[in-house]
Design a protein around this motif. Structure first.
Motif, short mmCIF file in Angstrom:
data_model
loop_
_atom_site.label_atom_id
_atom_site.label_comp_id
_atom_site.label_asym_id
_atom_site.label_seq_id
_atom_site.Cartn_x
_atom_site.Cartn_y
_atom_site.Cartn_z
N GLY A 115 75.32 -4.77 112.03
CA GLY A 115 74.49 -4.58 113.22
C GLY A 115 75.21 -3.91 114.37
N LYS A 116 76.49 -3.55 114.17
CA LYS A 116 77.24 -2.88 115.22
C LYS A 116 78.40 -2.10 114.60
CE LYS A 116 79.33 -7.39 116.00
NZ LYS A 116 79.51 -8.49 116.97
N ALA A 117 78.93 -1.15 115.37
CA ALA A 117 80.02 -0.31 114.87
C ALA A 117 81.33 -0.72 115.53
CB ALA A 117 79.72 1.17 115.14
N LYS A 118 81.77 -1.92 115.21
CA LYS A 118 83.04 -2.43 115.70
C LYS A 118 84.09 -2.27 114.60
CE LYS A 118 81.46 -3.77 119.67
NZ LYS A 118 81.88 -3.07 120.92
N PRO A 119 85.39 -2.29 114.97
CA PRO A 119 86.45 -2.07 113.97
C PRO A 119 86.33 -2.98 112.74
CG PRO A 119 87.39 -1.99 116.16
CD PRO A 119 85.96 -2.40 116.33
N GLU A 120 86.02 -4.26 112.96
CA GLU A 120 85.93 -5.17 111.82
C GLU A 120 84.78 -4.79 110.90
OE1 GLU A 120 85.58 -9.93 110.74
OE2 GLU A 120 85.57 -9.28 112.83
N GLY A 121 83.65 -4.40 111.47
CA GLY A 121 82.50 -3.99 110.66
C GLY A 121 82.79 -2.73 109.87
N ILE A 122 83.47 -1.76 110.50
CA ILE A 122 83.85 -0.54 109.81
C ILE A 122 84.81 -0.86 108.67
CG2 ILE A 122 85.07 1.66 110.05
CD1 ILE A 122 84.00 1.73 112.97
N ALA A 123 85.77 -1.75 108.94
CA ALA A 123 86.73 -2.15 107.90
C ALA A 123 86.01 -2.82 106.73
CB ALA A 123 87.78 -3.09 108.49
N LYS A 124 85.06 -3.67 107.02
CA LYS A 124 84.30 -4.32 105.94
C LYS A 124 83.53 -3.29 105.12
CE LYS A 124 83.58 -8.86 108.08
NZ LYS A 124 82.57 -9.80 108.64
N GLU A 131 92.10 -11.20 105.76
CA GLU A 131 93.32 -10.67 106.36
C GLU A 131 93.44 -9.17 106.13
OE1 GLU A 131 98.17 -11.06 105.83
OE2 GLU A 131 96.88 -12.73 105.19
N VAL A 132 93.07 -8.72 104.92
CA VAL A 132 93.08 -7.29 104.62
C VAL A 132 92.14 -6.56 105.57
CG1 VAL A 132 92.40 -5.56 102.90
CG2 VAL A 132 93.75 -7.55 102.20
N ILE A 133 90.94 -7.10 105.75
CA ILE A 133 89.94 -6.48 106.63
C ILE A 133 90.45 -6.45 108.07
CG2 ILE A 133 87.65 -6.83 107.65
CD1 ILE A 133 86.80 -7.89 104.85
N SER A 134 91.06 -7.54 108.51
CA SER A 134 91.57 -7.61 109.88
C SER A 134 92.66 -6.57 110.13
CB SER A 134 92.11 -9.01 110.15
OG SER A 134 92.65 -9.11 111.45
N GLU A 135 93.57 -6.44 109.18
CA GLU A 135 94.66 -5.47 109.35
C GLU A 135 94.14 -4.04 109.33
OE1 GLU A 135 98.40 -5.89 107.49
OE2 GLU A 135 98.25 -8.07 107.23
N LEU A 136 93.18 -3.77 108.45
CA LEU A 136 92.59 -2.42 108.41
C LEU A 136 91.85 -2.14 109.70
CD1 LEU A 136 91.94 0.18 106.85
CD2 LEU A 136 89.92 -1.00 105.93
N ALA A 137 91.16 -3.14 110.23
CA ALA A 137 90.40 -2.96 111.47
C ALA A 137 91.29 -2.59 112.65
CB ALA A 137 89.62 -4.23 111.79
N ASN A 138 92.54 -3.01 112.59
CA ASN A 138 93.47 -2.74 113.69
C ASN A 138 94.26 -1.45 113.53
OD1 ASN A 138 93.13 -4.97 115.54
ND2 ASN A 138 93.94 -6.29 113.93
N THR A 139 93.98 -0.67 112.50
CA THR A 139 94.64 0.62 112.36
C THR A 139 94.01 1.64 113.28
OG1 THR A 139 93.18 1.31 110.55
CG2 THR A 139 95.21 0.15 109.93
#
Length: 238
Positions: A54-63, A222-230
């Protein structure tokens, strides 16, 4: 084949799945922490994030990037590429010394000697593979004639370890329709190999016992979180 022999195959299948599929799956998923593992389409990544969360935030993009790879492409590819290990580790007692043939066995339904190329699933060959398979089978038939062995088209079989005939892709259908070689798939394959009509279901349940141990939820987050922070992912968010 007696029950003890069937149990050995089931046990070997469990070990194969755990050591060849599950371990590789975890290793390949860990790699997804790095944005360089993806060919990121910025338009689709943002769209899919909105579609999923429902939004384009880093975590959502990573997922949106990780889920298809971790839950689809990665393990499906691993399953297909490890089919030779499946042959060696699980069906070694049926191993063939004939070039181009993976296993040989007595068909427990029609009692014919079967020369079989083993494939993983109903969509795992392409156009070129059809000619390769047919070429291998023709050589075996000709070799049989040279050695005064009666080997027919019906003795040369493609065995597919899961699926059903309705799910076969067009390339497999060409093997049947154009080259007239049989295909044993899923329940039919395992029934003919073991003589047990329910063995396919038993095999699925045996693999399922290994799958029940595959709780990777925290590590995946954790994988998603680290990817979201790239930087490559963060710059797409808004």
């Amino acid at each position: 084949m007696n029950q003890a022999e069937k149990d050995i195959i089931l046990e070997k299948a469990q070990k194969w799945f755990k050591n060849s599929i599950a371990k590789n799956h975890i290793t390949n998923t860990e790699k997804l922490k790095n944005a360089s593992e993806f060919d990121i389409n910025p338009f689709l990544a943002v769209y899919l994030s909105n579609f999923l969360t429902g939004k384009a935030k880093p975590e959502g993009i990573a997922k949106a990037l990780v889920y298809p790879r971790a839950l689809g492409t990665s393990i499906t590819t691993s399953f297909g590429t490890n089919i030779q290990r499946f042959t060696n580790d699980v069906l070694s007692s049926f191993g063939s010394t004939t070039s181009g043939i993976d296993i040989e066995f007595i068909d427990q339904i029609n009692k014919n000697k079967i020369y079989c190329q083993l494939k993983s699933g109903p969509n795992t060959i392409n156009k070129d593979d059809v000619e390769t398979i047919a070429g291998h089978f023709t050589k075996v038939i000709n070799l049989g004639r040279t050695n005064n062995l009666r080997i027919t088209h019906n003795d040369m079989v493609v065995g597919i370890i899961y699926g059903d005939r309705a799910s076969l892709n067009g390339h497999y259908k060409r093997i049947i329709n154009d080259y007239h070689y049989p295909i044993y798939i899923g329940q039919d394959f395992w029934h003919r190999l073991t003589g047990d009509e329910n063995f396919y279901t038993d095999l699925i349940h045996a693999i399922g016992e290994v799958a029940a141990e595959a709780d990777y939820n925290e590590e995946l987050e954790e994988v998603i979180s680290e990817l979201a922070n790239t930087p490559d992912v963060r710059k797409l968010s808004k």
